[in-house]
Scaffold this motif. Structure first.
Motif, PDB file in Angstrom:
ATOM      1  N   LYS A  69       0.827  -1.210   0.000  1.00  0.00           N
ATOM      2  CA  LYS A  69       0.000   0.000   0.000  1.00  0.00           C
ATOM      3  C   LYS A  69       0.861   1.260   0.000  1.00  0.00           C
ATOM      4  N   TYR A  70       2.024   1.177   0.644  1.00  0.00           N
ATOM      5  CA  TYR A  70       2.932   2.328   0.682  1.00  0.00           C
ATOM      6  C   TYR A  70       3.350   2.726  -0.735  1.00  0.00           C
ATOM      7  N   VAL A  71       3.651   1.737  -1.570  1.00  0.00           N
ATOM      8  CA  VAL A  71       4.073   1.997  -2.943  1.00  0.00           C
ATOM      9  C   VAL A  71       2.935   2.655  -3.728  1.00  0.00           C
ATOM     10  N   ILE A  72       1.730   2.108  -3.572  1.00  0.00           N
ATOM     11  CA  ILE A  72       0.570   2.665  -4.289  1.00  0.00           C
ATOM     12  C   ILE A  72       0.289   4.091  -3.813  1.00  0.00           C
ATOM     13  N   GLN A  73       0.480   4.337  -2.519  1.00  0.00           N
ATOM     14  CA  GLN A  73       0.284   5.684  -1.983  1.00  0.00           C
ATOM     15  C   GLN A  73       1.287   6.660  -2.603  1.00  0.00           C
ATOM     16  N   ARG A  74       2.519   6.203  -2.801  1.00  0.00           N
ATOM     17  CA  ARG A  74       3.538   7.048  -3.434  1.00  0.00           C
ATOM     18  C   ARG A  74       3.135   7.403  -4.873  1.00  0.00           C
ATOM     19  N   PHE A  75       2.556   6.440  -5.566  1.00  0.00           N
ATOM     20  CA  PHE A  75       2.071   6.716  -6.926  1.00  0.00           C
ATOM     21  C   PHE A  75       0.944   7.748  -6.879  1.00  0.00           C
ATOM     22  N   ALA A  76       0.053   7.591  -5.887  1.00  0.00           N
ATOM     23  CA  ALA A  76      -1.115   8.475  -5.782  1.00  0.00           C
ATOM     24  C   ALA A  76      -0.725   9.895  -5.383  1.00  0.00           C
ATOM     25  N   GLU A  77       0.435  10.061  -4.751  1.00  0.00           N
ATOM     26  CA  GLU A  77       0.886  11.389  -4.314  1.00  0.00           C
ATOM     27  C   GLU A  77       1.709  12.098  -5.380  1.00  0.00           C
ATOM     28  N   ASP A  78       2.129  11.361  -6.407  1.00  0.00           N
ATOM     29  CA  ASP A  78       3.003  11.948  -7.419  1.00  0.00           C
ATOM     30  C   ASP A  78       2.186  12.793  -8.396  1.00  0.00           C
ATOM     31  N   PRO A  79       2.518  14.068  -8.574  1.00  0.00           N
ATOM     32  CA  PRO A  79       1.722  14.931  -9.461  1.00  0.00           C
ATOM     33  C   PRO A  79       1.915  14.632 -10.942  1.00  0.00           C
ATOM     34  N   ARG A  80       2.940  13.839 -11.305  1.00  0.00           N
ATOM     35  CA  ARG A  80       3.186  13.554 -12.721  1.00  0.00           C
ATOM     36  C   ARG A  80       2.156  12.564 -13.254  1.00  0.00           C
ATOM     37  N   GLN A  81       1.548  12.928 -14.372  1.00  0.00           N
ATOM     38  CA  GLN A  81       0.511  12.079 -14.946  1.00  0.00           C
ATOM     39  C   GLN A  81       1.042  10.705 -15.341  1.00  0.00           C
ATOM     40  N   GLU A  82       2.304  10.640 -15.810  1.00  0.00           N
ATOM     41  CA  GLU A  82       2.876   9.361 -16.215  1.00  0.00           C
ATOM     42  C   GLU A  82       2.980   8.393 -15.044  1.00  0.00           C
ATOM     43  N   VAL A  83       2.960   8.919 -13.817  1.00  0.00           N
ATOM     44  CA  VAL A  83       3.021   8.060 -12.626  1.00  0.00           C
ATOM     45  C   VAL A  83       1.622   7.684 -12.165  1.00  0.00           C
ATOM     46  N   HIS A  84       0.801   8.707 -11.825  1.00  0.00           N
ATOM     47  CA  HIS A  84      -0.493   8.367 -11.221  1.00  0.00           C
ATOM     48  C   HIS A  84      -1.484   7.755 -12.209  1.00  0.00           C
ATOM     49  N   SER A  85      -1.254   7.940 -13.523  1.00  0.00           N
ATOM     50  CA  SER A  85      -2.143   7.287 -14.491  1.00  0.00           C
ATOM     51  C   SER A  85      -1.971   5.769 -14.458  1.00  0.00           C
ATOM     52  N   CYS A  86      -0.833   5.290 -13.934  1.00  0.00           N
ATOM     53  CA  CYS A  86      -0.590   3.847 -13.838  1.00  0.00           C
ATOM     54  C   CYS A  86      -1.414   3.195 -12.729  1.00  0.00           C
ATOM     55  N   LEU A  87      -2.130   4.003 -11.945  1.00  0.00           N
ATOM     56  CA  LEU A  87      -3.059   3.430 -10.961  1.00  0.00           C
ATOM     57  C   LEU A  87      -4.250   2.781 -11.667  1.00  0.00           C
ATOM     58  N   LEU A  88      -4.534   3.258 -12.879  1.00  0.00           N
ATOM     59  CA  LEU A  88      -5.649   2.708 -13.645  1.00  0.00           C
ATOM     60  C   LEU A  88      -5.194   1.478 -14.408  1.00  0.00           C
ATOM     61  N   SER A  89      -6.137   0.740 -14.963  1.00  0.00           N
ATOM     62  CA  SER A  89      -5.826  -0.526 -15.619  1.00  0.00           C
ATOM     63  C   SER A  89      -5.060  -0.299 -16.917  1.00  0.00           C
ATOM     64  N   VAL A  90      -4.366  -1.334 -17.354  1.00  0.00           N
ATOM     65  CA  VAL A  90      -3.589  -1.263 -18.591  1.00  0.00           C
ATOM     66  C   VAL A  90      -4.509  -1.075 -19.785  1.00  0.00           C
ATOM     67  N   ARG A  91      -5.642  -1.741 -19.762  1.00  0.00           N
ATOM     68  CA  ARG A  91      -6.595  -1.626 -20.865  1.00  0.00           C
ATOM     69  C   ARG A  91      -8.012  -1.811 -20.338  1.00  0.00           C
ATOM     70  N   ALA A  92      -8.969  -1.473 -21.166  1.00  0.00           N
ATOM     71  CA  ALA A  92     -10.378  -1.587 -20.778  1.00  0.00           C
ATOM     72  C   ALA A  92     -10.734  -3.035 -20.465  1.00  0.00           C
ATOM     73  N   GLY A  93     -11.561  -3.217 -19.438  1.00  0.00           N
ATOM     74  CA  GLY A  93     -11.979  -4.559 -19.063  1.00  0.00           C
ATOM     75  C   GLY A  93     -11.098  -5.202 -18.022  1.00  0.00           C
ATOM     76  N   LYS A  94      -9.974  -4.543 -17.678  1.00  0.00           N
ATOM     77  CA  LYS A  94      -9.066  -5.067 -16.668  1.00  0.00           C
ATOM     78  C   LYS A  94      -9.036  -4.111 -15.480  1.00  0.00           C
ATOM     79  N   ASP A  95      -9.028  -4.666 -14.300  1.00  0.00           N
ATOM     80  CA  ASP A  95      -8.916  -3.833 -13.110  1.00  0.00           C
ATOM     81  C   ASP A  95      -7.461  -3.453 -12.868  1.00  0.00           C
TER      82      ASP A  95
END
Length: 586
Positions: free
Chosen positions: A310-336
């Protein structure tokens, strides 16, 4: 001879290493001291050469049996550093990866433990803000993933357990020779499934313990396979891995307990992932590597693992760069993705939605304030959003207001419930009142009347445009020129309120991708758009493919690529005039 030869050939150094490997395989009764003497003797040959596979096995054994030996620090450290800096593919050299894995575990066995590992990671990154070796991060991540997988490997391969990870990913949920079969049910039961459960209430629950040398798993399962699941077994599509983990409490409860050695290994390598996420220059690549969720389902069902990660995911969520926090979403549609995993109701969520709110906040703050994103939240996470808003979370209050403003919610009762939720807190009441004021202004703005053409003076700002549009009715406005002004993507939320707008000139402004995405969702009747000398890129221009009424598009001097231009031409049937001069597509 090998060290002093003037010949420059890898085989000169490799030959003695292979001879030593062969001799070691033939002499298995050597003492520990003899082992160390051999390692020290061949150390100079390893300065510029990877050890052969058999020698890697020998080194692994030494790391396991004598982790506190000085040989590990003095001889193995430069060898492993060289592997991490220069290795290109662990798939071709799996024993190099295993040796690196055992070396790091040996460091963790020292008195200082993780402090030594931390210093090693720091040495691999280097003292500057940017690591000069591009292979270090992907190699470290590959070692971490393999080590974490090994912690659950016996459980994954156990024939007495549920379908293996490979079978789950390949969609093989048909009955097989595993005994007993443990049926999985989705956490989101459909009404039909609920009614079937009611009729099958006489099914008895048994407790089964599946054990291996490293892992003990306690599972409750039903003695009757539910018809809804057996019907879906014939579906050829790949199952949703995360949904497979979200097992209904009424049907099955799973708790994974690792043995002591596997537990230490897991703790060490999750800690390394946390260390990697602390480096700003590594975080974008790390987020990209972890975006597909490259962990076995047993790890995702293990509370300790998801809690530490969870610490790693929190670091992604705190990063203002779109290339980082956009990776919280799925790789493609239909995948979590991680966003779904750590959302309320997700298998990894262990809080009341704080991380979920943090992820939504960063995503909404960049370029995801769109109808599509809001619609997804309304369909899947409306309950958690309302609960967090009820507790005064400002991000969730804003989300609910946007849902009302963009007419995301069709059901009248649900709208009233959202309004009641907003009015139950101070911040919600204030933001709802502001929404009502904006709606009244919107009605006045869209009232028929006012000019049909409007040109703002150069150097005008977003605030100037907002002030002008709030001064009267602009329901007749068809042509708006903002050329050579200082407006940005922020003005898009005002532009989308103009119902009759057909021509928009943004020449030489700072209007970017985020604004284009918003325009493409709301101004579907726009016919002429001038983006000449704006900072837009393919990411925003691709969104224009939904604006089917466009007949004139100026992308002169933008970052348009040839592929995106071809895509737009194919998807915009009415496009007649296009300017792509001074772009890659020219």
């Amino acid at each position: 001879m090998a060290l002093t030869s003037p010949l420059q050939d890898d085989s000169i150094n490799q030959a003695p290493l292979e001879i030593v490997s062969k001799l070691l395989s033939e002499n298995t009764n050597l003492t520990t001291q003899e082992h160390e003497n051999i390692i020290v003797a061949i150390a100079p040959l390893l300065e510029n050469n990877h050890p052969p596979p058999d020698l890697c096995e020998f080194f692994c054994k030494h790391c396991r049996e004598r982790p506190r030996s000085m040989v590990v620090i003095e001889v193995f450290t430069p060898v492993v550093q060289r592997i991490l800096k220069h290795n290109m593919d662990f798939g071709k050299c799996p024993r190099l990866r295993l040796f690196t894995q055992e070396y790091i575990l040996a460091l963790n066995e020292l008195n200082a433990g993780m402090e030594v590992v931390k210093k090693f990671i720091q040495s691999m990154h280097g003292p500057t803000g940017h690591c000069p070796h591009p292979r270090v991060l992907p190699n470290l991540v590959a070692v971490c993933l393999a080590a974490i997988y090994s912690c659950y490997e016996e459980f994954i391969n156990s024939r007495d357990n549920s379908p293996s990870l490979k079978e789950i990913r390949n969609g093989c949920q048909q009955p097989c020779d595993r005994k007993p079969t443990l049926p999985l049910r989705l956490l989101h039961p459909s009404p039909d499934l609920v009614s079937q459960e009611a009729t099958l209430s006489e099914a008895r629950l048994k407790s089964v313990v599946v054990a291996s040398s490293e892992i003990h798993v306690e599972v409750e399962h039903t003695s009757t396979v539910k018809p809804a699941l057996t019907a879906s077994a014939g579906n050829d599509s790949e199952p949703n891995l995360i949904d497979c983990l979200m097992v209904s409490p009424a049907c099955s409860t799973m708790s994974i307990e690792l043995g002591p050695q596997a537990d230490r290994t897991l703790g060490c390598y999750v800690e390394i992932l946390k260390l990697l996420s602390d480096y700003d220059d590594w975080r974008p690549s790390l987020a990209s590597l972890l975006q597909p969720i490259p962990f076995p389902k047993e790890a995702l069902a293990h509370e300790k693992f998801t809690k530490e990660l969870k610490y790693v995911i929190q670091r992604f969520a705190e990063d203002p760069r779109q290339e980082v926090h956009s990776c919280l979403l799925s790789v493609r549609a239909g995948k979590d993705g991680w966003f779904q995993l750590y959302s309320p109701g997700g298998v990894a969520c262990d809080d009341d939605g704080e991380l979920f709110a943090s992820m939504v906040h960063i995503l909404m703050g960049s370029c995801y304030k769109t109808k599509k994103f809001l619609l997804s939240l309304a369909e899947n996470k409306l309950g958690p959003c309302m609960l967090l808003a009820l507790r005064g979370n400002q991000t969730m209050v804003e989300i609910l207001c946007l849902m009302l403003e963009y007419n995301i919610i069709d059901n009248n009762d649900t709208q009233l419930q959202i309004i009641s939720t907003l009015e139950s807190t101070g911040v919600g009441k204030r933001m709802y009142e502001q929404l009502c004021d904006r709606q009244r202004e919107l009605k006045e703005l869209q009232r028929k009347g006012g000019p049909t053409r409007l040109t703002l003076p150069s150097k005008s700002t977003d605030a100037d445009l907002a002030r002008l549009l709030s001064s009267g009715s602009f329901g007749n406005l068809e042509n708006l020129s903002l050329a050579f002004t200082n407006v940005t993507s922020a003005c898009a939320e005002h532009l989308i309120k103009l119902p009759s707008l057909k021509q928009l000139n943004l020449w030489s402004t700072q209007f970017g991708d985020a604004g284009l995405r918003l325009l493409s969702e709301h101004l579907t009747m726009l016919q002429v758009l001038n983006l000449c000398e704006t900072p837009v890129t393919d990411a925003g221009l691709l969104a224009l493919s939904s604006m089917k009424s466009l007949c004139s598009l100026n992308m002169n001097s933008t970052k348009l690529s040839a592929d995106t231009y071809e895509d737009l031409k194919a998807k915009l049937p009415n496009l007649k005039e296009v300017d792509v001069r001074y772009t890659e597509a020219w």
